[in-house]
Design a protein around this motif. Structure first.
Motif, PDB file in Angstrom:
ATOM      1  N   ARG A 297     -57.481  32.301   2.604  1.00 59.23           N
ATOM      2  CA  ARG A 297     -57.478  30.871   2.933  1.00 59.23           C
ATOM      3  C   ARG A 297     -58.843  30.248   2.691  1.00 59.23           C
ATOM      4  NH1 ARG A 297     -54.313  28.833   8.113  1.00 59.23           N
ATOM      5  NH2 ARG A 297     -56.164  27.543   8.073  1.00 59.23           N
ATOM      6  N   LYS A 298     -59.889  30.977   3.030  1.00 56.63           N
ATOM      7  CA  LYS A 298     -61.233  30.424   2.867  1.00 56.63           C
ATOM      8  C   LYS A 298     -61.583  30.218   1.399  1.00 56.63           C
ATOM      9  CE  LYS A 298     -64.015  30.347   5.938  1.00 56.63           C
ATOM     10  NZ  LYS A 298     -64.444  29.237   6.838  1.00 56.63           N
ATOM     11  N   ARG A 299     -61.045  31.086   0.533  1.00 56.66           N
ATOM     12  CA  ARG A 299     -61.334  30.955  -0.894  1.00 56.66           C
ATOM     13  C   ARG A 299     -60.512  29.860  -1.544  1.00 56.66           C
ATOM     14  NH1 ARG A 299     -60.291  36.545  -1.083  1.00 56.66           N
ATOM     15  NH2 ARG A 299     -58.594  36.152  -2.563  1.00 56.66           N
ATOM     16  N   ARG A 300     -59.374  29.551  -0.958  1.00 61.49           N
ATOM     17  CA  ARG A 300     -58.459  28.573  -1.544  1.00 61.49           C
ATOM     18  C   ARG A 300     -58.300  27.403  -0.587  1.00 61.49           C
ATOM     19  NH1 ARG A 300     -55.371  30.491  -5.838  1.00 61.49           N
ATOM     20  NH2 ARG A 300     -56.469  32.231  -6.808  1.00 61.49           N
ATOM     21  N   PHE A 301     -57.198  26.652  -0.728  1.00 59.30           N
ATOM     22  CA  PHE A 301     -56.901  25.550   0.175  1.00 59.30           C
ATOM     23  C   PHE A 301     -56.616  26.085   1.575  1.00 59.30           C
ATOM     24  CE2 PHE A 301     -55.740  24.003  -4.040  1.00 59.30           C
ATOM     25  CZ  PHE A 301     -56.408  22.790  -4.064  1.00 59.30           C
ATOM     26  N   SER A 302     -57.155  25.421   2.596  1.00 66.18           N
ATOM     27  CA  SER A 302     -56.964  25.886   3.968  1.00 66.18           C
ATOM     28  C   SER A 302     -55.510  25.826   4.402  1.00 66.18           C
ATOM     29  CB  SER A 302     -57.826  25.052   4.930  1.00 66.18           C
ATOM     30  OG  SER A 302     -57.455  23.690   4.875  1.00 66.18           O
ATOM     31  N   SER A 303     -54.719  24.975   3.738  1.00 67.94           N
ATOM     32  CA  SER A 303     -53.301  24.832   4.111  1.00 67.94           C
ATOM     33  C   SER A 303     -52.393  25.830   3.386  1.00 67.94           C
ATOM     34  CB  SER A 303     -52.823  23.412   3.793  1.00 67.94           C
ATOM     35  OG  SER A 303     -52.926  23.147   2.401  1.00 67.94           O
ATOM     36  N   LEU A 304     -52.970  26.695   2.548  1.00 66.89           N
ATOM     37  CA  LEU A 304     -52.168  27.555   1.685  1.00 66.89           C
ATOM     38  C   LEU A 304     -51.214  28.449   2.473  1.00 66.89           C
ATOM     39  CD1 LEU A 304     -51.815  28.212  -1.312  1.00 66.89           C
ATOM     40  CD2 LEU A 304     -53.462  30.047  -1.039  1.00 66.89           C
ATOM     41  N   LEU A 305     -51.699  29.040   3.572  1.00 68.03           N
ATOM     42  CA  LEU A 305     -50.889  29.943   4.390  1.00 68.03           C
ATOM     43  C   LEU A 305     -50.736  29.393   5.807  1.00 68.03           C
ATOM     44  CD1 LEU A 305     -52.572  33.237   3.174  1.00 68.03           C
ATOM     45  CD2 LEU A 305     -50.257  32.511   2.627  1.00 68.03           C
ATOM     46  N   LYS A 306     -50.742  28.092   5.929  1.00 68.88           N
ATOM     47  CA  LYS A 306     -50.730  27.458   7.245  1.00 68.88           C
ATOM     48  C   LYS A 306     -49.497  27.830   8.047  1.00 68.88           C
ATOM     49  CE  LYS A 306     -51.354  22.937   9.434  1.00 68.88           C
ATOM     50  NZ  LYS A 306     -51.553  21.498   9.187  1.00 68.88           N
ATOM     51  N   ASP A 307     -48.353  28.002   7.404  1.00 65.39           N
ATOM     52  CA  ASP A 307     -47.099  28.285   8.109  1.00 65.39           C
ATOM     53  C   ASP A 307     -46.834  29.779   8.271  1.00 65.39           C
ATOM     54  OD1 ASP A 307     -46.591  25.545   8.210  1.00 65.39           O
ATOM     55  OD2 ASP A 307     -45.574  25.538   6.284  1.00 65.39           O
ATOM     56  N   TRP A 308     -47.797  30.624   7.916  1.00 67.40           N
ATOM     57  CA  TRP A 308     -47.566  32.060   7.979  1.00 67.40           C
ATOM     58  C   TRP A 308     -47.378  32.535   9.412  1.00 67.40           C
ATOM     59  CZ3 TRP A 308     -49.855  36.124  10.449  1.00 67.40           C
ATOM     60  CH2 TRP A 308     -49.476  37.406  10.030  1.00 67.40           C
ATOM     61  N   SER A 309     -46.514  33.521   9.587  1.00 68.70           N
ATOM     62  CA  SER A 309     -46.377  34.204  10.873  1.00 68.70           C
ATOM     63  C   SER A 309     -45.915  35.636  10.612  1.00 68.70           C
ATOM     64  CB  SER A 309     -45.386  33.488  11.795  1.00 68.70           C
ATOM     65  OG  SER A 309     -44.068  33.566  11.282  1.00 68.70           O
ATOM     66  N   GLY A 310     -46.269  36.543  11.516  1.00 68.77           N
ATOM     67  CA  GLY A 310     -45.827  37.930  11.460  1.00 68.77           C
ATOM     68  C   GLY A 310     -45.041  38.272  12.710  1.00 68.77           C
ATOM     69  N   LYS A 311     -44.448  39.450  12.725  1.00 65.14           N
ATOM     70  CA  LYS A 311     -43.556  39.813  13.827  1.00 65.14           C
ATOM     71  C   LYS A 311     -43.823  41.253  14.250  1.00 65.14           C
ATOM     72  CE  LYS A 311     -38.613  40.178  14.936  1.00 65.14           C
ATOM     73  NZ  LYS A 311     -37.226  40.067  14.392  1.00 65.14           N
ATOM     74  N   LEU A 312     -43.743  41.493  15.541  1.00 60.61           N
ATOM     75  CA  LEU A 312     -43.863  42.846  16.067  1.00 60.61           C
ATOM     76  C   LEU A 312     -42.546  43.584  15.871  1.00 60.61           C
ATOM     77  CD1 LEU A 312     -45.764  44.786  17.615  1.00 60.61           C
ATOM     78  CD2 LEU A 312     -44.658  43.995  19.722  1.00 60.61           C
ATOM     79  N   SER A 313     -42.602  44.773  15.248  1.00 56.74           N
ATOM     80  CA  SER A 313     -41.391  45.547  14.988  1.00 56.74           C
ATOM     81  C   SER A 313     -40.723  45.970  16.292  1.00 56.74           C
ATOM     82  CB  SER A 313     -41.743  46.785  14.160  1.00 56.74           C
ATOM     83  OG  SER A 313     -40.633  47.657  14.067  1.00 56.74           O
ATOM     84  N   GLU A 314     -39.410  46.018  16.289  1.00 52.74           N
ATOM     85  CA  GLU A 314     -38.677  46.472  17.468  1.00 52.74           C
ATOM     86  C   GLU A 314     -38.888  47.958  17.721  1.00 52.74           C
ATOM     87  OE1 GLU A 314     -34.621  45.264  17.728  1.00 52.74           O
ATOM     88  OE2 GLU A 314     -34.991  43.291  16.869  1.00 52.74           O
ATOM     89  N   ASP A 315     -39.376  48.695  16.727  1.00 52.64           N
ATOM     90  CA  ASP A 315     -39.674  50.116  16.897  1.00 52.64           C
ATOM     91  C   ASP A 315     -41.067  50.343  17.463  1.00 52.64           C
ATOM     92  OD1 ASP A 315     -37.190  50.699  15.771  1.00 52.64           O
ATOM     93  OD2 ASP A 315     -38.013  50.729  13.738  1.00 52.64           O
ATOM     94  N   SER A 316     -41.812  49.273  17.662  1.00 51.26           N
ATOM     95  CA  SER A 316     -43.186  49.398  18.124  1.00 51.26           C
ATOM     96  C   SER A 316     -43.246  49.856  19.584  1.00 51.26           C
ATOM     97  CB  SER A 316     -43.905  48.052  17.991  1.00 51.26           C
ATOM     98  OG  SER A 316     -45.138  48.057  18.670  1.00 51.26           O
ATOM     99  N   PRO A 317     -44.228  50.698  19.942  1.00 45.75           N
ATOM    100  CA  PRO A 317     -44.412  51.053  21.353  1.00 45.75           C
ATOM    101  C   PRO A 317     -44.866  49.868  22.191  1.00 45.75           C
ATOM    102  CG  PRO A 317     -46.196  51.932  19.995  1.00 45.75           C
ATOM    103  CD  PRO A 317     -45.154  51.426  19.057  1.00 45.75           C
ATOM    104  N   ASP A 318     -45.335  48.797  21.525  1.00 43.16           N
ATOM    105  CA  ASP A 318     -45.747  47.584  22.245  1.00 43.16           C
ATOM    106  C   ASP A 318     -44.591  46.625  22.497  1.00 43.16           C
ATOM    107  OD1 ASP A 318     -48.340  48.547  22.111  1.00 43.16           O
ATOM    108  OD2 ASP A 318     -48.763  47.501  20.223  1.00 43.16           O
ATOM    109  N   TRP A 319     -43.401  46.992  22.034  1.00 42.85           N
ATOM    110  CA  TRP A 319     -42.240  46.095  22.140  1.00 42.85           C
ATOM    111  C   TRP A 319     -41.691  46.084  23.567  1.00 42.85           C
ATOM    112  CZ3 TRP A 319     -39.653  42.605  19.225  1.00 42.85           C
ATOM    113  CH2 TRP A 319     -38.360  42.243  19.639  1.00 42.85           C
TER     114      TRP A 319
END
Length: 435
Positions: A297-319
């Protein structure tokens, strides 16, 4: 009213009718003197229905056939609209924009080649209509198809006759079978929107036939589309690329400085490193990926990945499994970017109901206090636009030193201190620019 008054009123009304008829004759005579090309030019300012209604004689009908119809959307979503479109296909073929949708209860388009057998059996007694009328509209610039189960099978003619088409949208067409390489027949296509098309197949590499024209590409929830997103890296006009829920592969770390030169929005599938919806086996795993995305993002437009999100796997011990009886919700957990002014960070939060929000992990340092005060006095243009809004270290140190000396000499002169900042940095930047 006397008989004389009645006579005068009747004569007045008769004169008005005579004048109106004379005016109509004059208008008719004026229209008769116009050529076909002139009428076609006049029709070009009218919407489709008005042009169809204006075809009063052979000259007007001939003019309608050559009229370039204004780009007003005509939606075929009922049987009577289909009948109108069928008439326009021969009477007014130079339509520039049209949308085809479902036709209503127990009506469908004629099945194409290799139809889905289940859908074909279920709709075997429905009234059919010919979708091939679309081939007559050879001046189309925008085509939208959203037909659910009403188009079933392959229609080879579908992309054969549109040399001017620059916008194509096909969504929710669940039984329409086609391949991405068919788009090569649309030589000036600029915008491509494909969503919820389970029968769409092909490799993203097929779009290279449109390298010099494509500016926006959205292929969403088309799970049979595969390939590498880097095959589009050298497209000179591509500003938006969204490939969520496809089988496209790749790694965002492969993107070089000269790749995607004008891209402003990017959404990649979850199986791509750095893709939208990427799953993590633990909460701590997200930091490395987010650091890569942040750097990108810093190298490109700041809005390039603005809508990005990740998810915690249901197999995770943190779930944590959601508790339907609890007043709070612990899962599923998503990680996303957070912005506060020019500062960027990330945090985990729950998705449903009232979200439970974790602490923000900041990726940018906190803006320096002296810098904030200096910015307050309007000296920002001296440094130009900086995404992180932070001054060089040597200026921070000098500003601190200057601030201390000015504060000792000033009796509450806040504005005076700001002016000192302004002129100090002005001198500093002039010296830097002269080197």
């Amino acid at each position: 009213m006397s008989r004389l008054q009645k006579k005068q009123k009747l004569e007045g009304n008769l004169a008005a009718v005579t004048d109106e008829a004379a005016g109509d004759d004059t208008l008719t005579s004026a229209i008769d003197n116009l050529g076909t090309d002139e009428l076609a030019h006049i029709f070009g300012f009218l919407p489709p229905h008005d042009i169809m209604s204006a075809r009063l004689n052979k000259k007007m009908r001939d003019a309608a056939k050559t009229t370039i119809v204004p780009p007003v959307e005509f939606i075929v979503d009922r049987v009577d609209k289909y009948n109108s479109a069928a008439a326009m296909a021969t009477a007014m073929p130079n339509l520039q924009q049209i949308s085809f949708s479902e036709l209503g209860r127990r009506h469908k388009y004629i099945d194409g080649e290799d139809p889905d057998e289940h859908t074909a059996r279920f709709t075997s007694n429905w009234i059919t209509h010919d979708i091939e009328i679309i081939s007559n509209f050879r001046m189309l610039r925008s085509l939208n198809i959203e037909t659910e189960h009403f188009l079933n099978g392959r229609y080879p003619f579908l992309f054969n006759f549109f040399p001017l088409l620059n916008k194509l949208s096909i969504t929710k067409s669940w039984d329409l079978k086609w391949d991405l390489d068919e788009l090569a027949r649309l030589p000036v296509l600029k915008e491509l929107y494909l969503e919820w098309n389970p029968q769409l197949e092909g490799n993203i590499n097929s779009l290279r036939a449109l390298k010099d024209t494509l500016a926006k590409v959205e292929i969403i929830d088309c799970k049979k589309v595969e390939g590498s997103f880097m095959d589009l890296a050298d497209f000179p006009h591509l500003t938006e690329l969204d490939l969520r829920d496809t089988a496209v592969a790749g790694d965002i770390r492969e993107i070089g400085k000269r790749d995607f030169p004008v891209l402003k929005r990017l959404c990649l599938p979850k199986d791509v490193y750095g893709g939208y919806g990427q799953e993590f086996q633990s909460v701590s795993d997200a930091h490395d990926v987010i650091s890569v995305l942040y750097s990108f993002r810093k190298r490109r437009f700041s809005s390039l990945l603005k809508d990005w999100s990740g998810k915690l796997s249901e197999d995770s011990p943190d779930w944590y499994d959601p508790d339907p009886d609890a007043s709070y919700n612990l899962g599923p957990m998503y990680v996303l970017f957070v912005e506060a002014g020019s500062r960027v960070g990330y945090r985990w939060e729950t998705a449903h109901g009232d979200p439970m929000v974790c602490e923000v992990n900041w990726l940018d340092p906190e803006p320096h206090r002296s810098w904030n005060r200096w910015m307050h006095f309007g000296a920002a243009p001296l440094l130009g636009e900086r995404e992180d809004c932070s001054p060089p270290l040597e200026i921070i140190k000098a500003m601190d030193k200057e601030s201390q000396s000015v504060e000792k000499r000033s009796r509450g002169g806040g504005r005076k201190i700001g002016v000192q900042y302004y002129y100090y940095v002005r001198r500093k930047m002039i010296r830097r620019g002269s080197k």
